[in-house]
Scaffold this motif. Structure first.
Motif, PDB file in Angstrom:
ATOM      1  N   TRP A   4      36.641  27.666  34.389  1.00 17.17           N
ATOM      2  CA  TRP A   4      36.911  27.436  35.815  1.00 17.17           C
ATOM      3  C   TRP A   4      35.643  27.667  36.639  1.00 17.17           C
ATOM      4  O   TRP A   4      35.234  26.803  37.434  1.00 17.17           O
ATOM      5  CB  TRP A   4      38.041  28.365  36.272  1.00 17.17           C
ATOM      6  CG  TRP A   4      38.224  28.468  37.756  1.00 17.17           C
ATOM      7  CD1 TRP A   4      37.925  29.508  38.545  1.00 17.17           C
ATOM      8  CD2 TRP A   4      38.756  27.457  38.626  1.00 17.17           C
ATOM      9  NE1 TRP A   4      38.220  29.260  39.852  1.00 17.17           N
ATOM     10  CE2 TRP A   4      38.746  27.974  39.938  1.00 17.17           C
ATOM     11  CE3 TRP A   4      39.232  26.151  38.425  1.00 17.17           C
ATOM     12  CZ2 TRP A   4      39.196  27.260  41.025  1.00 17.17           C
ATOM     13  CZ3 TRP A   4      39.681  25.456  39.534  1.00 17.17           C
ATOM     14  CH2 TRP A   4      39.665  25.997  40.811  1.00 17.17           C
ATOM     15  N   PHE A   5      35.013  28.816  36.431  1.00 11.75           N
ATOM     16  CA  PHE A   5      33.797  29.112  37.205  1.00 11.75           C
ATOM     17  C   PHE A   5      32.654  28.171  36.824  1.00 11.75           C
ATOM     18  O   PHE A   5      31.866  27.754  37.681  1.00 11.75           O
ATOM     19  CB  PHE A   5      33.358  30.568  36.984  1.00 11.75           C
ATOM     20  CG  PHE A   5      34.209  31.571  37.703  1.00 11.75           C
ATOM     21  CD1 PHE A   5      34.286  31.591  39.076  1.00 11.75           C
ATOM     22  CD2 PHE A   5      34.952  32.506  37.000  1.00 11.75           C
ATOM     23  CE1 PHE A   5      35.082  32.517  39.738  1.00 11.75           C
ATOM     24  CE2 PHE A   5      35.744  33.426  37.641  1.00 11.75           C
ATOM     25  CZ  PHE A   5      35.824  33.439  39.017  1.00 11.75           C
ATOM     26  N   GLY A   6      32.577  27.844  35.518  1.00 17.93           N
ATOM     27  CA  GLY A   6      31.511  26.940  35.076  1.00 17.93           C
ATOM     28  C   GLY A   6      31.654  25.559  35.692  1.00 17.93           C
ATOM     29  O   GLY A   6      30.678  24.971  36.181  1.00 17.93           O
ATOM     30  N   ILE A   7      32.902  25.051  35.690  1.00 24.24           N
ATOM     31  CA  ILE A   7      33.126  23.714  36.260  1.00 24.24           C
ATOM     32  C   ILE A   7      32.901  23.737  37.761  1.00 24.24           C
ATOM     33  O   ILE A   7      32.310  22.809  38.334  1.00 24.24           O
ATOM     34  CB  ILE A   7      34.558  23.242  35.913  1.00 24.24           C
ATOM     35  CG1 ILE A   7      34.644  22.955  34.411  1.00 24.24           C
ATOM     36  CG2 ILE A   7      34.933  22.005  36.701  1.00 24.24           C
ATOM     37  CD1 ILE A   7      36.061  22.782  33.906  1.00 24.24           C
ATOM     38  N   GLN A  43      29.022  23.836  38.257  1.00 24.63           N
ATOM     39  CA  GLN A  43      28.166  22.736  37.785  1.00 24.63           C
ATOM     40  C   GLN A  43      28.840  21.376  37.815  1.00 24.63           C
ATOM     41  O   GLN A  43      28.165  20.349  37.635  1.00 24.63           O
ATOM     42  CB  GLN A  43      27.735  23.023  36.333  1.00 24.63           C
ATOM     43  CG  GLN A  43      27.034  24.354  36.188  1.00 24.63           C
ATOM     44  CD  GLN A  43      26.857  24.723  34.738  1.00 24.63           C
ATOM     45  OE1 GLN A  43      26.612  23.865  33.891  1.00 24.63           O
ATOM     46  NE2 GLN A  43      26.982  25.996  34.439  1.00 24.63           N
ATOM     47  N   GLY A  44      30.129  21.352  38.003  1.00 29.94           N
ATOM     48  CA  GLY A  44      30.838  20.089  37.888  1.00 29.94           C
ATOM     49  C   GLY A  44      31.330  19.891  36.455  1.00 29.94           C
ATOM     50  O   GLY A  44      30.738  20.417  35.511  1.00 29.94           O
ATOM     51  N   LEU A  51      30.674  20.226  30.716  1.00 32.16           N
ATOM     52  CA  LEU A  51      31.074  19.824  29.363  1.00 32.16           C
ATOM     53  C   LEU A  51      29.867  19.361  28.538  1.00 32.16           C
ATOM     54  O   LEU A  51      29.899  19.409  27.316  1.00 32.16           O
ATOM     55  CB  LEU A  51      32.116  18.708  29.437  1.00 32.16           C
ATOM     56  CG  LEU A  51      33.482  19.139  30.009  1.00 32.16           C
ATOM     57  CD1 LEU A  51      34.435  17.954  30.096  1.00 32.16           C
ATOM     58  CD2 LEU A  51      34.100  20.233  29.149  1.00 32.16           C
ATOM     59  N   ARG A  52      28.851  18.927  29.245  1.00 34.36           N
ATOM     60  CA  ARG A  52      27.684  18.405  28.517  1.00 34.36           C
ATOM     61  C   ARG A  52      26.994  19.505  27.704  1.00 34.36           C
ATOM     62  O   ARG A  52      26.379  19.221  26.677  1.00 34.36           O
ATOM     63  CB  ARG A  52      26.707  17.792  29.522  1.00 34.36           C
ATOM     64  CG  ARG A  52      25.590  17.003  28.854  1.00 34.36           C
ATOM     65  CD  ARG A  52      24.684  16.394  29.909  1.00 34.36           C
ATOM     66  NE  ARG A  52      25.390  15.388  30.690  1.00 34.36           N
ATOM     67  CZ  ARG A  52      24.928  14.858  31.826  1.00 34.36           C
ATOM     68  NH1 ARG A  52      23.773  15.283  32.313  1.00 34.36           N
ATOM     69  NH2 ARG A  52      25.615  13.957  32.481  1.00 34.36           N
ATOM     70  N   LEU A 111      28.707  29.876  33.668  1.00 35.85           N
ATOM     71  CA  LEU A 111      28.058  29.534  34.943  1.00 35.85           C
ATOM     72  C   LEU A 111      26.633  29.043  34.739  1.00 35.85           C
ATOM     73  O   LEU A 111      26.175  28.123  35.423  1.00 35.85           O
ATOM     74  CB  LEU A 111      28.032  30.762  35.861  1.00 35.85           C
ATOM     75  CG  LEU A 111      29.325  31.123  36.569  1.00 35.85           C
ATOM     76  CD1 LEU A 111      29.215  32.503  37.170  1.00 35.85           C
ATOM     77  CD2 LEU A 111      29.631  30.089  37.638  1.00 35.85           C
ATOM     78  N   GLN A 112      25.952  29.660  33.803  1.00 36.79           N
ATOM     79  CA  GLN A 112      24.517  29.394  33.672  1.00 36.79           C
ATOM     80  C   GLN A 112      24.183  28.554  32.455  1.00 36.79           C
ATOM     81  O   GLN A 112      23.002  28.416  32.130  1.00 36.79           O
ATOM     82  CB  GLN A 112      23.773  30.723  33.572  1.00 36.79           C
ATOM     83  CG  GLN A 112      23.968  31.575  34.814  1.00 36.79           C
ATOM     84  CD  GLN A 112      23.508  32.996  34.623  1.00 36.79           C
ATOM     85  OE1 GLN A 112      23.100  33.376  33.539  1.00 36.79           O
ATOM     86  NE2 GLN A 112      23.602  33.782  35.673  1.00 36.79           N
TER      87      GLN A 112
END
Lengths: 246, 231
Positions: free
Chosen positions: B123-126, B129-130, B135-136, B217-218
């Motif tokens: 959730w935080f990652g998306i 970064q979108g 996912l990339r 996140l990173q």
């Protein structure tokens, strides 16, 4: 050890609710008060820095003013020293002048004193000389000397200039009532007539000639005709001699 | 020793819903935590008292810990990670109270928390970064790594749940066994160890969750920096 789906789902919901509760009632207010305190501290720090800057500015101004005051003090001190020096020089000059004047006055006073002393000595010497001469003349005087002096008087009257005779007449109003002839010794009739004739030739006398004797005149005659006194006697001559010298 | 002493007891059965003592304890912890938070938040001021000082110390410590790992997302992660730490500490220590069933001794509860960590990571990652960029990173450094990434995600989540559950359960079981064998006061040192272990396990779970979320996140940034280094 088995997985309960109800517990699993409720625990997820419970935890999310707890996250919301703590976020709403714990993290947010606590972080807010921390931020406010930090802002307050930052404000205080900013104020303190501002105060420090102001204090530094004031310090600089104070130092600058102090330096100015020091410079002004030194300038004033220099000026005061110069004024004192000038005043001192002026006072010294005035003092030198006063001293010079005082010296001159003192010199003058000394000279005057010396002159007075010399004069007094001269007068004393003359008086003593006159007294000596008077004593000598008193011991040498006699009717013969008086006759000679009377003859000298009569000669002088004859030689009296016309201008002087006119002046005598104008002063005494052209004539006088009486004349007094003073002598040290008694005069004979011939001498008296010669005197009266000579005097009347110069200034008419309406009254009589009065004769008197005064031993103090030593020898000779003194004739009083109004305001005019004709004196040919040793006393008056000595006095005239003393007065002429002094 | 009964198996019911270690397993969660069903207190109420409403059709398919079975309310266990784990849920009940969690609710009590939530109520107490919420009440304390509300009371603390009511008396906040710029001149802090002892209670406010403790509260600010706790929040500041959590914020500092998050800031060390994810300095750009500290405020974003603070509610989730902070609640995880606080809840786990209280939940782990609640087992020391006689008759109270620690929620973390229940695999359902630890699994729920692990799933939340798993979902939060994505959730935080998306959000940061979108979806596409997030996912990339599973395809990097090579698409061959995709299955390993997926396995890693699953296993670390399972490990997270099992680790906490196993440690807490084993501690309570040990204390129970010693109590049965040695007597009344003999488990006291074990209870002391329980306190330390409860704190350590809470810290480990929360720190791992923080690292996982910060990794999500990173991840793109790490991939980009590695790509730039290679270039």
């Amino acid at each position: 050890m088995e997985l309960n789906s109800t517990t699993f789902i409720l625990e997820i919901i419970n935890f999310l609710v707890l996250v919301w509760i703590l976020k709403r009632f714990f993290y947010k207010p606590v972080l807010g008060v921390i931020s406010r305190r930090k802002a307050s501290i930052d404000e205080s720090v900013a104020k303190a820095e501002q105060l420090q800057r102001n204090a530094e500015n004031l310090q600089q101004q104070y130092d600058s003013r102090l330096a100015d005051w020091e410079q002004e003090r030194q300038t004033a001190q220099r000026k005061l020293a110069e004024d004192i020096q000038q005043q001192r020089e002026r006072q010294l000059a005035v003092l030198h002048n006063d001293l010079q004047v005082e010296r001159e006055k003192e010199q003058l006073l000394i000279q005057r004193k010396l002159e007075n002393e010399r004069q007094q000595i001269v007068e004393t010497a003359l008086l003593q000389g006159a007294q000596f001469a008077s004593t000598i003349f008193s011991s040498l005087a006699g009717p013969e000397l008086e006759q000679k002096l009377a003859k000298l008087l009569l000669d002088e009257l004859e030689k009296l200039p016309a201008e002087q005779q006119d002046q005598l007449r104008s002063v005494n109003g052209g004539t006088i009532d009486e004349a007094t002839v003073t002598s040290a010794y008694p005069l004979d009739q011939i001498t008296r007539r010669a005197i009266e004739q000579a005097c009347r030739g110069i200034l008419p006398v309406s009254g009589q000639f009065r004769y008197q004797q005064d031993p103090d005149i030593i020898a000779g005659l003194r004739i009083n005709m109004g305001s005019w006194v004709l004196a040919v006697n040793l006393q008056d001559e000595l006095k005239g001699f003393v007065g002429l010298i002094t | 020793m009964k198996s019911g002493d270690l397993d969660a007891n069903i207190l109420l059965q409403l059709g398919p819903l079975a309310l266990s003592n784990t849920v009940l304890t969690t609710w009590v912890i939530m109520i107490i935590s919420g009440l304390i938070a509300w009371l603390v938040s009511r008396s906040l001021s710029l001149q802090p008292g002892p209670v406010q000082t403790v509260a600010e110390g706790v929040v500041s410590a959590i914020e500092a810990a998050i800031n060390e790992v994810a300095p750009d997302h500290t405020r974003q992660l603070l509610p989730f990670i902070g609640t995880l730490w606080l809840f786990l500490i209280v939940a782990n220590l609640s087992g020391l109270i006689p008759g109270v069933h620690s929620p973390t001794r229940d695999l359902s509860a630890t699994s729920a928390l692990a799933i939340l960590v798993f979902l939060s990571t994505h959730w935080f990652g998306i959000r940061a970064q979108g979806l596409r960029d997030y996912l990339r990173h599973y395809l990097k450094p090579s698409p061959i790594m995709l299955p390993f990434h997926i396995i890693s995600e699953m296993t670390r989540t399972i490990a997270l749940a099992i680790r906490l559950f196993g440690n807490m359960m084993s501690l309570e079981m040990t204390a129970l066994l010693i109590l049965l064998v040695a007597g009344f006061l003999a488990p006291v040192p074990i209870l002391m160890l329980h306190i330390i272990e409860a704190l350590v396990q809470a810290y480990i779970f929360g720190m791992l969750a923080l690292i996982f979320v910060a990794g999500g996140l990173q991840s793109q940034q790490v991939s980009q920096s590695k790509h730039q280094q290679r270039e």
